[in-house]
Design a protein around this motif. Structure first.
Motif, PDB file in Angstrom:
ATOM      1  N   SER A 142      39.952 -36.958 -28.547  1.00  0.00           N
ATOM      2  CA  SER A 142      40.748 -37.388 -28.574  1.00  0.00           C
ATOM      3  C   SER A 142      41.942 -36.737 -27.842  1.00  0.00           C
ATOM      4  O   SER A 142      42.828 -37.405 -27.453  1.00  0.00           O
ATOM      5  N   GLU A 143      41.038 -35.916 -26.815  1.00  0.00           N
ATOM      6  CA  GLU A 143      41.866 -34.873 -25.838  1.00  0.00           C
ATOM      7  C   GLU A 143      41.377 -35.723 -24.382  1.00  0.00           C
ATOM      8  O   GLU A 143      41.705 -35.420 -22.874  1.00  0.00           O
ATOM      9  N   ALA A 144      40.305 -36.690 -24.744  1.00  0.00           N
ATOM     10  CA  ALA A 144      39.544 -37.200 -23.469  1.00  0.00           C
ATOM     11  C   ALA A 144      40.656 -37.756 -22.587  1.00  0.00           C
ATOM     12  O   ALA A 144      40.817 -37.581 -20.832  1.00  0.00           O
ATOM     13  N   LEU A 154      36.246 -27.191 -26.616  1.00  0.00           N
ATOM     14  CA  LEU A 154      35.518 -27.178 -24.861  1.00  0.00           C
ATOM     15  C   LEU A 154      34.653 -26.837 -24.397  1.00  0.00           C
ATOM     16  O   LEU A 154      34.459 -25.644 -24.934  1.00  0.00           O
ATOM     17  N   ARG A 183      45.180 -36.391 -15.934  1.00  0.00           N
ATOM     18  CA  ARG A 183      45.670 -34.790 -15.841  1.00  0.00           C
ATOM     19  C   ARG A 183      45.073 -34.835 -14.424  1.00  0.00           C
ATOM     20  O   ARG A 183      45.585 -34.394 -13.160  1.00  0.00           O
ATOM     21  N   TRP A 193      44.435 -25.562 -16.084  1.00  0.00           N
ATOM     22  CA  TRP A 193      43.754 -24.576 -16.687  1.00  0.00           C
ATOM     23  C   TRP A 193      44.500 -23.687 -16.969  1.00  0.00           C
ATOM     24  O   TRP A 193      45.190 -22.977 -15.845  1.00  0.00           O
ATOM     25  N   ALA A 227      44.141 -37.497 -21.734  1.00  0.00           N
ATOM     26  CA  ALA A 227      45.269 -36.842 -21.670  1.00  0.00           C
ATOM     27  C   ALA A 227      43.923 -35.742 -20.010  1.00  0.00           C
ATOM     28  O   ALA A 227      45.075 -35.707 -19.314  1.00  0.00           O
ATOM     29  N   LEU A 228      43.093 -35.548 -20.082  1.00  0.00           N
ATOM     30  CA  LEU A 228      42.217 -34.027 -19.261  1.00  0.00           C
ATOM     31  C   LEU A 228      41.939 -35.920 -18.171  1.00  0.00           C
ATOM     32  O   LEU A 228      42.277 -35.067 -16.598  1.00  0.00           O
ATOM     33  N   LEU A 279      34.602 -32.635 -24.202  1.00  0.00           N
ATOM     34  CA  LEU A 279      35.784 -32.534 -24.922  1.00  0.00           C
ATOM     35  C   LEU A 279      36.095 -33.227 -26.840  1.00  0.00           C
ATOM     36  O   LEU A 279      35.326 -34.284 -25.880  1.00  0.00           O
TER      37      LEU A 279
END
Lengths: 132, 361
Positions: free
Chosen positions: B202-204, B182, B210, B160, B206-207, B199
């Motif tokens: 739609s962003e899960a 978030l 990472r 982050w 990608a996290l 979150l």
């Protein structure tokens, strides 16, 4: 999936049996079965000298998830058990068809082996199970 | 209809073994469940817990509503972001669900309830909310990833921007922060430090990727179960349900009989206390070889009971369990495994905390 050795016979309940040169039948569970059970943590073995009946439970394997009976592929007398599994039950996960054998039986009627599945028939069974 | 989380394709691509979990198609493990367990105890692991239900409550009377709805007291929540574990009871004192409530603002609280109980929970909450003019907002579009283990917070915060990382790393246990959509909470269900990150779905993915790149190991619900039981945490439906009160489920510590707060189930709990709580939940350790399992019969000096949650504890290398047995000193306790009585040791959970067996376990 790992290769199924050609010298094995199988029960539908996923035990394998290998007839060895001395006439003894070595027994374990298939690689597919160990994968389904997950990490094995305990194996309850019979005693050498115990009589076993084809189709009856003769040992228990326990994974983190579940306990599962092991059925005898043939009738006879237990002549050997895999003591290694007492401390290292995960041997079955690592080498189901080899070092992870469970027990050996001196069969009373060796022709019982003929009624078991050959490797091709067992592979077909697994494909059918996958389809469901 | 089987439900899936937004991360379902990710689990399948990782080769996870998928199982039906209360109507959800979820990963039980990605390989060795025991290795996943150890990864969380010793390093860092992550779980897709997007099947959990996020419910936001809006309205001027939200706090008053929650004083009535929950057996623990939301008056303990004084700072924005603070969380509280609590049961939601019916009028008989039976547990409808256990949940975490977060205080966000005086007119906004967040609940995270179980997946398997979602429909009945929402119906119950909505029904009770009417009298308080509280708006109940269910958020199925949110995903949730739990990152747990001694290195979990550092690995996650490293992904982050500096300011957010700083805030996340200074979060106190059982507290959360919001940064846009978030939501980061220093909570978990493993007995280890870590975050539960909510979150947008739609962003899960990608996290998740990472975190994977940062060395966080994907863990299935199998490891989650052995971790939470070692940590002495209850599982709804197995350790308690609508036929048990918190007192019979080792959850007395979550009940707050503060002042004259009129919460649902209070009268029944007080009546049970006066009459004497008939059953108790105890922890068991099997020092012999074998595994304790749900449903096994337990014998005590006070009568019979049964195992609720039971498993092999990878950190201990032994069988452990919760059992519900008659109240009073249980004396010598045995469990029947495949028709054979086996002696077990009665202990006080948790069994494991912060990577180590607890004293006396």
């Amino acid at each position: 999936m790992s290769e199924i050795p050609g010298d094995l016979k199988f029960l539908k309940s996923h035990e394998w049996a290998r007839l060895e040169d001395g006439g003894v039948v070595r027994v374990g569970i298939s690689d597919h079965a160990q994968g389904q059970l997950g990490d094995l943590v305990y194996v309850e073995l019979p005693a050498v000298g115990d009589a076993v009946q084809a189709g009856n439970a003769c040992a228990v394997v326990e994974s983190v998830k579940a306990a599962s009976d092991i059925y005898a592929p043939v009738s006879g007398t237990v002549v050997e058990v895999n003591e290694v599994l007492g401390d290292k039950p995960e041997t079955i996960n690592e080498d189901a068809y080899g070092e992870g054998w469970i027990l050996a039986i001196r069969p009373s009627s060796p022709d019982e082996l003929d009624s078991l599945l050959d490797p091709d028939a067992y592979a077909e069974l697994l494909e059918e199970e996958d389809a469901h | 209809m089987t439900r899936t989380t937004v991360l379902n394709p990710v689990h399948r691509a990782l080769g996870a073994r998928m199982v039906d979990f209360g109507g959800w198609d979820m990963p039980i493990s990605y390989g060795s469940q025991i290795e996943e367990h150890h990864a969380v105890r010793q390093d860092a692991g992550m779980f897709d817990v997007s099947h959990m239900t996020v419910v936001d409550l809006h309205g001027a009377q939200v706090r008053a509503f929650l004083r009535h709805l929950l057996a623990n007291s939301v008056d303990k929540l004084k700072v924005s972001g603070k969380a509280l574990y609590t049961c939601m009871l019916n009028a008989q004192g039976g547990v409808i669900d256990d949940l975490i409530v977060y205080f966000l603002a005086e007119d906004r609280f967040r609940l995270v309830v179980n997946a398997a109980t979602r429909d009945k929970d929402l119906e119950w909450i909505r029904r009770q909310a009417q009298a308080f003019a509280v708006r109940v907002e269910y958020h199925p579009e949110l995903a949730m990833i739990a990152v747990q283990g001694p290195n979990a917070r550092a690995r996650t915060a490293g992904l982050w921007p500096h300011v957010l990382a700083e805030r996340a790393l200074t979060l106190k246990p059982f507290s959360a922060l919001r940064e846009g959509a978030l939501f980061v909470a220093r909570t978990g269900y493993t007995g280890e430090d870590g975050f539960e990150i909510t979150l947008p779905g739609s962003e899960a993915a990608a996290l998740w990727q990472r975190l994977l790149d940062a060395g966080v190991r994907p863990c299935g619900l199998g490891a989650r179960d052995t971790l939470r039981l070692e940590a002495g945490m209850n599982l709804y439906g197995q350790d308690m349900d609508e036929t048990t009160t918190p007192y019979e489920a080792g959850l007395a510590w979550t009940v707050s009989l503060d002042g004259d707060r009129d919460f649902i189930g209070r009268a029944a709990l007080e009546a049970q206390q006066r009459a004497g709580v008939p059953r108790q939940m105890i922890g068991l350790v099997l020092d012999d070889k074998g595994v304790l399992r749900h449903g096994q019969k337990v014998s005590t000096a006070r009568g019979e009971g049964e195992i609720l949650s039971g498993t092999f504890a990878p950190t201990l290398g032994k069988g452990i369990a919760f059992a519900r047995v008659p109240a009073g000193d249980p004396g010598a306790v045995g469990v029947e495994i495949r028709g054979r009585p086996v002696p077990v040791r009665v202990v006080r959970p948790p069994f494991v905390r912060s990577g180590r067996p607890c004293a006396g376990i």
